[in-house]
Write a protein that holds these residues in place. Structure first.
Motif, short mmCIF file in Angstrom:
data_model
loop_
_atom_site.label_atom_id
_atom_site.label_comp_id
_atom_site.label_asym_id
_atom_site.label_seq_id
_atom_site.Cartn_x
_atom_site.Cartn_y
_atom_site.Cartn_z
N ALA A 1 0.83 -1.20 0.00
CA ALA A 1 0.00 0.00 0.00
C ALA A 1 0.87 1.26 0.00
O ALA A 1 0.62 2.22 -0.75
N LEU A 2 1.90 1.27 0.83
CA LEU A 2 2.81 2.42 0.88
C LEU A 2 3.60 2.53 -0.42
O LEU A 2 3.89 3.65 -0.89
N ALA A 3 3.94 1.39 -1.02
CA ALA A 3 4.67 1.44 -2.29
C ALA A 3 3.82 2.02 -3.41
O ALA A 3 4.34 2.68 -4.32
N VAL A 4 2.51 1.80 -3.37
CA VAL A 4 1.62 2.40 -4.38
C VAL A 4 1.72 3.92 -4.31
O VAL A 4 1.80 4.61 -5.35
N TYR A 5 1.76 4.46 -3.10
CA TYR A 5 1.88 5.92 -2.95
C TYR A 5 3.22 6.40 -3.51
O TYR A 5 3.28 7.39 -4.24
N ALA A 6 4.29 5.68 -3.17
CA ALA A 6 5.62 6.10 -3.65
C ALA A 6 5.68 6.09 -5.17
O ALA A 6 6.21 7.02 -5.80
N ASP A 7 5.13 5.05 -5.78
CA ASP A 7 5.11 4.98 -7.25
C ASP A 7 4.29 6.11 -7.84
O ASP A 7 4.67 6.73 -8.84
N ALA A 8 3.13 6.37 -7.24
CA ALA A 8 2.25 7.43 -7.76
C ALA A 8 2.91 8.80 -7.64
O ALA A 8 2.86 9.61 -8.58
N ARG A 9 3.53 9.06 -6.51
CA ARG A 9 4.18 10.36 -6.31
C ARG A 9 5.29 10.58 -7.33
O ARG A 9 5.40 11.65 -7.94
N LYS A 10 6.11 9.57 -7.55
CA LYS A 10 7.21 9.70 -8.51
C LYS A 10 6.67 9.98 -9.91
O LYS A 10 7.18 10.82 -10.65
N LEU A 11 5.62 9.24 -10.28
CA LEU A 11 5.05 9.41 -11.62
C LEU A 11 4.45 10.80 -11.79
O LEU A 11 4.65 11.46 -12.83
N LEU A 12 3.73 11.29 -10.79
CA LEU A 12 3.10 12.61 -10.89
C LEU A 12 4.15 13.71 -10.99
O LEU A 12 4.00 14.67 -11.77
N ILE A 13 5.23 13.57 -10.24
CA ILE A 13 6.29 14.58 -10.30
C ILE A 13 6.99 14.53 -11.64
O ILE A 13 7.25 15.55 -12.29
N ASP A 14 7.29 13.30 -12.11
CA ASP A 14 8.00 13.15 -13.38
C ASP A 14 7.15 13.59 -14.56
O ASP A 14 7.65 14.24 -15.50
N GLU A 15 5.87 13.25 -14.55
CA GLU A 15 5.02 13.51 -15.72
C GLU A 15 4.37 14.89 -15.69
O GLU A 15 4.25 15.55 -16.72
N LEU A 16 3.92 15.31 -14.51
CA LEU A 16 3.14 16.55 -14.42
C LEU A 16 3.80 17.62 -13.58
O LEU A 16 3.34 18.78 -13.57
N VAL B 1 3.81 17.76 -10.31
CA VAL B 1 2.95 18.10 -9.17
C VAL B 1 3.06 17.03 -8.11
O VAL B 1 3.42 15.88 -8.39
N GLU B 2 2.75 17.39 -6.87
CA GLU B 2 2.68 16.45 -5.76
C GLU B 2 1.30 15.77 -5.77
O GLU B 2 0.34 16.30 -6.34
N PRO B 3 1.16 14.62 -5.14
CA PRO B 3 -0.15 13.97 -5.05
C PRO B 3 -1.16 14.89 -4.34
O PRO B 3 -0.79 15.73 -3.52
N ARG B 4 -2.42 14.65 -4.64
CA ARG B 4 -3.45 15.45 -4.00
C ARG B 4 -3.50 15.15 -2.51
O ARG B 4 -3.06 14.07 -2.06
N PRO B 5 -4.06 16.06 -1.71
CA PRO B 5 -4.03 15.90 -0.24
C PRO B 5 -4.65 14.59 0.24
O PRO B 5 -4.18 14.00 1.21
N GLU B 6 -5.74 14.13 -0.43
CA GLU B 6 -6.39 12.90 0.02
C GLU B 6 -5.44 11.70 -0.04
O GLU B 6 -5.42 10.84 0.84
N LEU B 7 -4.63 11.66 -1.11
CA LEU B 7 -3.70 10.56 -1.26
C LEU B 7 -2.58 10.64 -0.22
O LEU B 7 -2.21 9.64 0.40
N SER B 8 -2.07 11.83 -0.01
CA SER B 8 -1.01 12.01 0.99
C SER B 8 -1.51 11.72 2.40
O SER B 8 -0.80 11.13 3.22
N ASP B 9 -2.74 12.14 2.68
CA ASP B 9 -3.31 11.89 4.00
C ASP B 9 -3.47 10.39 4.25
O ASP B 9 -3.19 9.89 5.35
N LEU B 10 -3.90 9.65 3.21
CA LEU B 10 -4.06 8.21 3.36
C LEU B 10 -2.71 7.54 3.62
O LEU B 10 -2.60 6.64 4.46
N GLN B 11 -1.68 8.02 2.93
CA GLN B 11 -0.34 7.46 3.17
C GLN B 11 0.08 7.64 4.62
O GLN B 11 0.60 6.73 5.27
N GLN B 12 -0.18 8.85 5.17
CA GLN B 12 0.20 9.12 6.55
C GLN B 12 -0.59 8.27 7.52
O GLN B 12 -0.05 7.75 8.51
N ARG B 13 -1.86 8.05 7.23
CA ARG B 13 -2.69 7.23 8.11
C ARG B 13 -2.22 5.77 8.09
O ARG B 13 -2.25 5.07 9.12
N ILE B 14 -1.78 5.29 6.94
CA ILE B 14 -1.25 3.93 6.87
C ILE B 14 0.05 3.83 7.65
O ILE B 14 0.29 2.85 8.38
#
Length: 976
Positions: free
Chosen positions: A224-239, A241-254
């Motif tokens: 689950a935490l690796a999904v966030y890491a992969d998503a963050r890298k892709l968003l930064i590389d492609e767009l 931008v950082e992940p939206r707050p909902e995604l970051s908040d879920l990572q912190q809760r996990i």
């Protein structure tokens, strides 16, 4: 009204239209000719306007874009005319209006897009009111209306725009269905679909969020935490931008292991419960006495409101009436527990008490939880159980508990709920419990109970004799009930007759002693009333070790035809000495079984008769299992080499019916093997194991199969019979091979081969080298594998075993492939498939397709490999071979990974992970995780890939498996 069932008010059927796929139309159930692509495009354009008039120019633009042909308007009229004719006799729905056209549907006509809108609205309403399971089903029905790409093949700019819009709508609906599914507990089922979706839509953050939550709830926090890491890298590389707050908040809760992530949403918990369980057994109408206990326990349960929990534990000897009292009290307290009552018999007095995890699974289902939403571990189930009870007022009756350890996880621990426990032991170590010791009835209460059952006229006429009866029963309620019921059904007996029978101490045994002896004496009373044939059946049935027994098996055990056996068993059910577990199946209460066996083992049933009865049961199981084997493996000679049987066994209409019988009888069959692995029945036990190999291959019964084989091996080694020892070692080879315990498998196979040669046994001397070849192949000793397999092939041919020959060819093909001899390998694999087709063996044909699929994958022929593996999957699923189903998913993922479109590989590997988690094969699950990591890495999710590989590495290292080196290399290739 179902789609297409309506009419227009007369006899003309309704029209149905579809745009969520190819554009199509039906009149009732009759398809209508759709015409040319432009004519279908016109129909689609009118349908999408929902009855609004479209001008000729609008339609021309819709069909041809900004550069229409010169005669576009004339062509449009032609298409409209043809469309009108195709809609006959409902052509009036296409109207000409102000130079344009409109499609005006009637109230019974349907457009799939409108149906989607209705279903979506219902789903959203259900979700808003907390009916998450219903919302999930409604979203699923809406999505099922898509039949491929919307407006498939339609030309024109407008169709292209609508296609994109409908694709987005479909994706939104999938997100919504997955969302409510996860909240409803379907997280494990959602992982595979979300894995595929995040691969196809890598920048869609909501999908990543749902995948993280589903993985976390499935106990896969690292992934689950690796999904966030992969998503963050892709968003930064492609767009950038950082992940939206909902995604970051879920990572912190996990990261914080937020416990609320494992709980249903507020939406679910605030909803009215879908199911209100009412599981209490019926209270007895003649409940007598116990007034002080009823008042004490009733007050205790009523005090549950506002307390953390109210727990009362009722203890006493067997037969003292604990259950009767508890059920009476529970019914009286129902008004205090409006959200329901749960009940379970924990079987604590027997040798196999109920598993708390299994009990929690049943409770969760009773509370409305679907099977796919029930966690795997005991702690997770207990946590979900407490969550579902939070805010509710539910009474739980835990009957016949073994000890405090068995019930601790079954306690709700929430205000408003209460638990009532019965047990033979005082639960002094159950914190906070209100303990009640239940003693025998007073003489007055006992006599009152006896009178209520027998009738006052008979008892008052012989009051002293009646008091003698209840005294002889030790004032135990269960004993009194049995005695009184017998007397009530025998009008020619007097009470004194019954008293005289009970006065015989040889019949009552230790009736007045504490503990189980009192219960045994009570059973002795019921047993003493049986006719001779009933008593014989009772004794012999008690000999078999299985959890229950089928009518056919009981018929064999008793040596009676099925009709007579059924009559005997049903009369025992009437006397309450036997239970009817299901139509055609019977079982003893654990204590009654012990009593029945004690009766059989004393002078009443000579040892020779007992042995003969169990031998008949084993003979029946062997004969019938051999028939199952023959149905599943036509052309295999094993049934011809098994020990001869006197029973013909059951016959089966088809393979599915044969497997139904085998899996239904698995526990009983394997228990019989363990029980009779000695003396004259040892050979039959050994052969039964070989014939029942499908139980091992299914994955469901692998552990029980191995345990039975080890029991037989111990006896075989003492017997010094090389044929028997060789065959049981062959069975163990098969079990160890499937479990990937190759060291043990190779050792057993070597012994089996040598013993088979010594005994001149065609079974071991053919099958053992075939197994040895497979093991050598897996250990990458390919030349050795070829040598063993060519030996096996020749041996099978000498024996005329065509199915065995095909198996050896299949294995030989893979060995030659690994030696670089691809053409020879494929030829051998196809030769094996031809053999299986000739024999009509669907199960082994699946093995052939699997082997060929693996070869084609290795050769880079991925599309052809996928086709072969798909055929294998269908065969394995049909034959319920769960281990092979999981292996095939791994191979399909591997084949897909080698294509130009590898996106589906991760979803297939995810299905393999889920399959082996259900089967409980740790090595196979690690293999599936390794493949899942490779697929994820290939589609740009290296973080989650690393998490999968780390889990796989941990498992391989724990098992001492050589695959650990491969996984270390994978981890090293991406950096740990």
């Amino acid at each position: 009204m179902a789609v297409g069932e309506g009419t227009t008010g007369g006899h003309t059927p309704a029209l149905r239209f579809a745009v969520l796929g190819p554009v199509r139309a039906w009149l009732g159930e009759r398809p209508l000719a759709s015409g040319s692509p432009q004519q279908r495009a016109l129909l689609a354009a009118l349908l999408l306007r929902r009855g609004r008039t479209a001008t000729a120019q609008e339609l021309v633009t819709a069909l041809w874009g900004e550069e229409p042909p010169l005669q576009a308007v004339a062509a449009l009229r032609t298409y409209a005319s043809r469309l009108r004719r195709s809609l006959a006799p409902r052509s009036e729905v296409l109207v000409t209006d102000l130079g344009g056209y409109a499609l005006r549907l009637g109230p019974f006509d349907e457009l799939d897009l409108d149906t989607v809108t209705k279903l979506t609205a219902e789903a959203e309403k259900s979700a808003a009111t907390g009916e998450l399971t219903r919302a999930h089903d409604l979203y699923g029905k809406a999505l099922a209306l898509w039949d491929g790409e919307a407006l498939g093949g339609m030309p024109g700019h407008e169709s292209e725009m609508e296609r994109d819009r409908l694709a987005e709508q479909r994706l939104v609906l999938r997100e919504a269905r997955l969302d409510v599914g996860i909240q409803a507990g379907l997280h494990a089922e959602a992982v595979s679909e979300l894995t595929a979706l995040t691969t196809a839509e890598p920048l869609r953050e909501r999908l990543r969020e749902l995948l993280m939550l589903a993985l976390y709830r499935s106990g896969r926090q690292a992934e689950a935490l690796a999904v966030y890491a992969d998503a963050r890298k892709l968003l930064i590389d492609e767009l950038g931008v950082e992940p939206r707050p909902e995604l970051s908040d879920l990572q912190q809760r996990i990261l914080n292991a937020d416990t609320t992530l494992n709980q249903p949403t507020q939406q679910l918990s605030s909803a009215a419960p879908v199911v209100r369980p009412a599981q209490l057994p019926a209270a007895v109408p003649d409940f007598t006495g116990r007034k002080a206990f009823v008042a004490e326990l009733g007050a205790q349960l009523a005090s549950a409101d506002g307390r953390v929990m109210a727990v009362s534990a009722v203890a006493g000897i067997g037969g003292v009436g604990k259950t009767t009292l508890a059920v009476q009290v529970a019914h009286a307290a129902r008004e205090h527990f409006p959200d329901g009552q749960l009940y379970v018999d924990l079987q604590g007095a027997g040798a196999a008490p109920s598993d708390p995890a299994a009990v929690l699974g049943a409770f969760l289902r009773a509370l409305g939880q679907q099977d796919t939403g029930i966690p795997e571990t005991l702690d997770e189930r207990a946590a979900l159980y407490r969550s579902l009870l939070d805010g509710r007022r539910v009474l739980t009756l835990l009957d016949n508990a073994r000890d405090a350890a068995q019930v601790r996880h079954l306690l709700p621990g929430t205000p408003g709920c209460a638990t009532l426990i019965t047990s033979r032991v005082r639960m002094v170590d159950l914190a906070g419990a209100h303990l009640v010791d239940l003693d025998v009835m007073s003489p007055e209460e006992a006599l009152t109970l006896f009178t209520r059952i027998v009738g006052p006229e008979r008892v008052n006429a012989e009051r002293n004799a009646a008091m003698d009866v209840v005294a002889a029963c030790g004032f135990l309620p269960l004993a009194i009930r049995i005695a009184a019921s017998r007397l009530a059904t025998r009008r020619t007996w007097t009470v004194a007759t019954l008293a005289r029978k009970l006065s015989d101490e040889r019949r009552r045994l230790d009736e007045l002693q504490a503990g189980d002896q009192a219960v045994k004496a009570t059973f002795e009373l019921g047993y003493g009333q049986l006719e001779r044939e009933q008593a014989r059946a009772f004794r012999l049935l008690g000999l078999a070790d299985g959890p229950d027994i089928s009518l056919a098996a009981a018929s064999a055990l008793l040596g009676r035809d099925p009709a007579d056996a059924e009559h005997l068993l049903e009369t025992l059910v009437d006397t309450s000495l036997l239970e009817s577990a299901a139509p055609g199946r019977y079982r003893f209460h654990d204590l009654v079984r012990l009593f029945a066996r004690a009766c059989a083992e004393r002078d009443e049933q000579p040892p020779a008769e007992r042995a003969a009865a169990l031998a008949r049961l084993l003979d029946f199981y062997l004969a019938t299992t051999a028939r199952v084997y023959a149905v599943q493996r036509p052309g295999d000679r094993l049934p011809d080499h098994l020990a001869p049987t006197e029973s013909p066994g059951l016959s089966f209409a088809n393979g599915s019916a044969a497997l139904d019988w085998l899996f239904a009888e698995a526990d009983c069959l394997l228990a019989c093997v363990r029980q009779l692995a000695l003396g004259d029945t040892l050979r039959a036990c050994t052969d039964l194991l070989l014939a029942a190999r499908d139980l091992d291959e299914s994955g469901t019964f692998s552990r029980q199969f191995e345990q039975a084989a080890l029991t037989v091996l111990d006896a075989a080694c003492r017997s010094t019979d090389p044929l028997i020892e060789g065959r049981v070692r062959l069975a163990l080879t098969h079990a160890y091979n499937l479990a990937w315990r190759l060291d043990e498998a190779e050792e057993q196979a070597r012994h089996a081969h040598l013993l088979g040669l010594e005994a001149n046994d065609p079974v071991s001397s053919c099958m053992a080298p075939n197994e040895r070849g497979g093991i050598a192949f897996h250990r990458e000793r390919y030349a050795d594998a070829v040598e063993y397999l060519e030996y096996a092939l020749a041996a099978f041919r000498r024996d005329g075993n065509r199915a065995g020959e095909a198996s050896a060819l299949t294995n030989l093909s893979r060995a030659h492939s690994s030696l670089g001899e691809h053409e020879l390998a494929v030829r051998l694999a196809r030769e094996a498939i031809d053999r299986y087709v000739e024999l009509g063996s669907s199960l082994r044909l699946a093995n052939g397709h699997y082997a060929l699929g693996v070869l084609l994958t290795a050769a880079g022929e991925h599309a052809a490999a996928f086709d072969e593996l798909s055929a294998a999957l269908a065969g394995f699923e049909e034959n319920r071979q769960r281990v092979w189903v999981g292996m095939t998913f791994i191979r399909m993922a591997e084949a897909t990974l080698g294509t130009d479109a590898p996106d589906g590989s991760a979803a297939l590997a995810e299905r393999a992970v889920a399959q082996f988690r259900d089967v409980g094969n740790e090595w196979m699950q690690a293999r599936a995780l390794t493949m899942l990591g490779r697929a994820l890495d290939a589609v740009g999710q290296p973080g989650r890939a690393r998490a999968c590989w780390q889990q796989a590495l941990t498992a391989f290292e724990k098992l001492g498996s050589g695959e650990a080196a491969e996984v270390r290399n994978l981890l090293g290739s991406v950096g740990v």
